[in-house]
Design a protein around this motif. Structure first.
Motif, short mmCIF file in Angstrom:
data_model
loop_
_atom_site.label_atom_id
_atom_site.label_comp_id
_atom_site.label_asym_id
_atom_site.label_seq_id
_atom_site.Cartn_x
_atom_site.Cartn_y
_atom_site.Cartn_z
N PHE A 508 37.86 29.44 32.78
CA PHE A 508 36.81 29.31 33.79
C PHE A 508 36.69 30.57 34.64
O PHE A 508 35.71 30.76 35.35
CB PHE A 508 37.10 28.10 34.71
N GLY A 509 37.68 31.45 34.52
CA GLY A 509 37.59 32.74 35.21
C GLY A 509 36.86 33.79 34.41
O GLY A 509 36.82 34.96 34.82
N TYR A 510 36.29 33.41 33.27
CA TYR A 510 35.53 34.34 32.44
C TYR A 510 34.44 35.00 33.28
O TYR A 510 33.74 34.34 34.06
CB TYR A 510 34.93 33.58 31.26
N GLU A 511 34.29 36.32 33.10
CA GLU A 511 33.40 37.08 33.99
C GLU A 511 31.96 36.58 33.97
O GLU A 511 31.26 36.65 34.99
CB GLU A 511 33.45 38.57 33.65
N THR A 512 31.49 36.09 32.83
CA THR A 512 30.13 35.57 32.76
C THR A 512 29.95 34.38 33.69
O THR A 512 28.94 34.25 34.39
CB THR A 512 29.78 35.17 31.32
N ILE A 513 30.94 33.48 33.70
CA ILE A 513 30.88 32.31 34.60
C ILE A 513 30.97 32.77 36.04
O ILE A 513 30.24 32.27 36.91
CB ILE A 513 32.03 31.34 34.26
N ARG A 514 31.82 33.74 36.31
CA ARG A 514 31.98 34.23 37.67
C ARG A 514 30.69 34.83 38.22
O ARG A 514 30.40 34.69 39.41
CB ARG A 514 33.09 35.28 37.72
N PHE A 515 29.92 35.50 37.34
CA PHE A 515 28.68 36.12 37.81
C PHE A 515 27.54 35.12 37.94
O PHE A 515 26.83 35.09 38.95
CB PHE A 515 28.27 37.25 36.87
N LEU A 516 27.35 34.29 36.92
CA LEU A 516 26.21 33.38 36.92
C LEU A 516 26.42 32.16 37.82
O LEU A 516 25.46 31.61 38.34
CB LEU A 516 25.91 32.92 35.49
N TYR A 517 27.67 31.74 37.99
CA TYR A 517 27.98 30.57 38.82
C TYR A 517 29.09 30.91 39.81
O TYR A 517 30.19 30.37 39.75
CB TYR A 517 28.39 29.39 37.93
N PRO A 518 28.82 31.83 40.73
CA PRO A 518 29.89 32.31 41.62
C PRO A 518 30.42 31.24 42.57
O PRO A 518 31.55 31.34 43.05
CB PRO A 518 29.21 33.45 42.40
N ASP A 519 29.61 30.22 42.87
CA ASP A 519 30.03 29.19 43.82
C ASP A 519 30.62 27.96 43.14
O ASP A 519 30.99 26.99 43.80
CB ASP A 519 28.85 28.76 44.69
N SER A 520 30.67 27.97 41.82
CA SER A 520 31.17 26.82 41.09
C SER A 520 32.70 26.73 41.19
O SER A 520 33.40 27.74 41.17
CB SER A 520 30.77 26.92 39.62
N ILE A 521 33.19 25.51 41.30
CA ILE A 521 34.63 25.26 41.38
C ILE A 521 35.09 24.66 40.06
O ILE A 521 34.57 23.63 39.62
CB ILE A 521 34.97 24.30 42.54
N GLY A 522 36.05 25.30 39.43
CA GLY A 522 36.51 24.82 38.13
C GLY A 522 38.00 24.99 37.96
O GLY A 522 38.64 25.83 38.60
N VAL A 523 38.56 24.19 37.07
CA VAL A 523 39.98 24.23 36.75
C VAL A 523 40.13 24.24 35.24
O VAL A 523 39.50 23.45 34.53
CB VAL A 523 40.72 23.00 37.33
N ASP A 524 40.95 25.16 34.72
CA ASP A 524 41.21 25.21 33.29
C ASP A 524 42.16 24.09 32.90
O ASP A 524 43.27 23.98 33.43
CB ASP A 524 41.82 26.56 32.92
N LYS A 525 41.71 23.27 31.95
CA LYS A 525 42.51 22.14 31.48
C LYS A 525 42.88 22.27 30.00
O LYS A 525 43.39 21.33 29.40
CB LYS A 525 41.74 20.83 31.69
N SER A 526 42.62 23.41 29.42
CA SER A 526 42.93 23.60 28.01
C SER A 526 44.37 24.07 27.84
O SER A 526 44.97 24.61 28.77
CB SER A 526 41.98 24.63 27.39
N GLN A 527 44.90 23.88 26.67
CA GLN A 527 46.25 24.35 26.38
C GLN A 527 46.32 25.87 26.35
O GLN A 527 47.36 26.44 26.66
CB GLN A 527 46.71 23.78 25.03
N GLU A 528 45.20 26.50 25.99
CA GLU A 528 45.18 27.96 25.87
C GLU A 528 45.18 28.66 27.23
O GLU A 528 45.77 29.74 27.38
CB GLU A 528 43.95 28.42 25.08
N PHE A 529 44.51 28.08 28.23
CA PHE A 529 44.33 28.78 29.50
C PHE A 529 44.86 28.02 30.72
O PHE A 529 44.84 28.56 31.82
CB PHE A 529 42.83 29.08 29.72
N GLY A 530 45.29 26.79 30.55
CA GLY A 530 45.77 26.02 31.68
C GLY A 530 46.80 24.99 31.26
O GLY A 530 47.53 25.19 30.28
N GLU A 531 46.86 23.90 31.98
CA GLU A 531 47.75 22.80 31.64
C GLU A 531 46.91 21.61 31.17
O GLU A 531 46.10 21.09 31.93
CB GLU A 531 48.60 22.40 32.85
#
Length: 583
Positions: A508-531
């Motif tokens: 969710f910290g991917y730069e595209t998401i950060r630019f297009l949705y700067p106010d969005s709140i997200g949490v990584d829930k995948s095994q690859e990037f989170g818990e």
């Protein structure tokens, strides 16, 4: 009397020789006194031993008088040519902004970094000449991005438009360069071919800063040729200042510096005149470049590991140290062949810009460019021809001596104006050959054939870029749209709340998401990037965003928390699923 090739006036003291125009400089005929005088005579005697020694110009020296009367007379005398340049620039602007948000359909991470850095400039002001984002980039183009974001908004269109402006400006700059160096007809042919080139068109429509290097390379070459003809200190200072802009653009700029060094060395050796006068002009050139480039030179000296890190990442040594890599002469030979055939084919599929397969030119323009290259090598004593050959040489060397995994078309960006100039040289060479061997009656026939080559080439380029390339697998993978469609779906609710992001490819910290949705709140829930955890931990609204293999978890989530709103990708093979819980 005015030259039909470039519209400039002939001057007394101009010597026509060997198919070109060699400026007379009587200062070399007079004996000099002292050390400079003796050195000058020794160098002059050695230089004159070579056949046709001395600099040869194939266009007359531009004569400008900055007055209203002169400008009015010049515009009237060249009105159709002036109109043609305006028309080509307008057409280039249309092609580089048409469906700019749709082609390419996605939004690459490095494009997003351009927008993020533009926003940072608006917050902080001067961020320096270099940024560590996207593995390290020169920040010069991002200041224009910041200006457009300030004028309009932070969007995909604004980011790409900021780079498209550099691409549009390169078109009239290329015409100026070609007209100074080769005359009217080569300038018209080459600029037309550049306008419809998918090579230049593609990079003008991406939010990458590299297209600014094509503009800087064109501007610096044109200003240097102008300085060579005018021989005034101010023109050399301005030419150096233009060269000093290159390090702020894209990390492939050393090819431009090497090109300029070779052209300058040849020019100063062949040009008649005192060593002292040449040294003074070269000093003014260096002063202009150093003044403009001083901030980035300071960074390179203070933190070389930071500044040169990006360049070293694509070095041959790094590639040959990787498992399974080729080594030695076999690697260099294969890469050299790929470079020499780049006009016709590009076997490298590039996952950063989506290119690969066809060469940088259509078949007709490629053949003309190869012919123009052969003709230019023969005329190496003319600085414009030497510039074209040398720029292409160093651009191709940048392919031969770097990591072959990607970047082939990007690393040759400094050669863009010259490649089309070579095609123009080849076109005029064919027309002259037909005129000399078949008579004047064949001039309109050859002109019509060359116009057909331009037309067919333009059709192929535009069809390839706007139709075929977007459908290619490399392009679709590089500029994937599923992330944006999924995010749009997740944000389609009045209050999406916290987004639980399940993706095996992006965080969710991917730069595209950060630019297009700067106010969005997200949490990584995948095994690859989170818990990995399906449990709803937030008390407020929550939106599950599932991509790839994680879409299989939707049944368990709906069983755990029934009553939510479900959105499934409409494709035959869905790429994402969104599940929204209001509370």
């Amino acid at each position: 009397m005015f030259c039909d090739a470039c519209g400039a006036s002939f001057h007394a003291g101009t010597d026509f020789a060997e198919g070109g125009i060699r400026a007379r400089d009587h200062s070399s005929e007079t004996g000099g006194q002292g050390l400079f005088g003796r050195l000058r005579h020794r160098i002059q005697n050695t230089r004159d031993l070579s056949p046709g020694g001395g600099v040869v110009w194939h266009t007359p020296t531009p004569s400008w008088k900055w007055s209203r009367v002169f400008l009015k007379d010049w515009i009237l005398r060249n009105r159709w040519e002036f109109f043609a340049v305006i028309l080509l620039t307008a057409f280039a602007a249309f092609l580089r902004t048409y469906r700019l948000e749709e082609i390419p359909a996605g939004f690459h991470g490095e494009e997003a970094w351009t927008g993020i850095e533009g926003l940072r400039i608006l917050r902080e002001g001067w961020i320096g000449p270099y940024t560590s984002s996207a593995l390290g980039q020169a920040s010069g183009p991002f200041y224009l991005t910041a200006l457009l974001i300030w004028l309009f908004d932070a969007s995909k269109f604004t980011v790409r438009l900021s780079m498209a402006l550099f691409g549009i400006a390169t078109v009239p700059a290329t015409y100026l360069l070609m007209r100074l160096g080769f005359g009217r007809w080569i300038a018209l042919f080459s600029t037309t071919a550049l306008t419809v080139s998918y090579w230049h068109l593609h990079y003008s429509r991406l939010g990458f800063g590299l297209i600014s290097l094509a503009f800087a390379a064109t501007l610096s070459a044109a200003s240097l040729l102008w300085a060579m003809r005018q021989r005034s200190r101010g023109s050399w200072l301005a030419a150096g200042a233009c060269l000093g802009l290159a390090p702020y653009t894209y990390f492939a700029f050393p090819s431009l510096l090497a090109t300029v060094a070779v052209v300058l060395a040849a020019y100063l050796w062949l040009e008649r005149g005192s060593i002292r006068s040449k040294t003074i002009l070269l000093t003014w050139y260096a002063v202009g470049a150093l003044i403009v480039a001083s901030p980035i030179l300071g960074l390179a000296i203070e933190s070389p590991e930071i500044y040169f890190g990006r360049m070293l990442m694509v070095s041959t040594e790094r590639y040959q140290g990787s498992p399974g890599a080729e080594s030695g002469a076999r690697f260099v030979g294969r890469r050299a062949w790929e470079a020499l055939t780049l006009f016709l084919t590009n076997p490298r599929r590039d996952g950063a810009d989506g290119t690969g397969g066809p060469g940088v030119l259509d078949l007709g323009t490629a053949i003309l460019a190869y012919l123009g290259l052969a003709a230019s090598i023969r005329k190496w004593r003319s600085p414009p021809y030497l510039f074209a050959v040398t720029a292409l040489l160093f651009a191709l060397l940048s392919i031969t001596l770097t990591d072959p995994s990607s970047g082939t078309m990007r690393r040759t960006i400094i050669a863009i104006p010259w490649v089309f100039g070579l095609a123009g040289i080849g076109a005029v060479a064919i027309a002259d050959f037909m005129r000399r061997h078949q008579g004047e009656a064949w001039r309109p026939v050859s002109a019509a054939c060359l116009a057909i080559v331009l037309l067919m080439g333009g059709i192929w380029n535009l069809n390839y870029y706007f139709v075929d390339l977007p459908e290619s697998s490399t392009f679709r993978w590089t500029f994937s749209t599923k992330y944006f469609e999924a995010l749009d779906a997740a944000h389609s609710f009045d209050d999406p709340g916290t987004i639980y992001y399940f993706s095996d490819q992006k965080s969710f910290g991917y730069e595209t998401i950060r630019f297009l949705y700067p106010d969005s709140i997200g949490v990584d829930k995948s095994q690859e990037f989170g818990e990995f955890d399906l449990e709803k931990l937030d008390p407020g609204p929550v939106t599950y965003l599932l991509e790839g293999p994680y879409m299989e978890e939707i049944d368990e989530i709906m069983e755990m928390y029934p009553g939510g709103d479900l959105i499934v990708d409409k494709e035959s093979q869905p790429l994402y699923i969104v599940y929204h819980l209001r509370k």
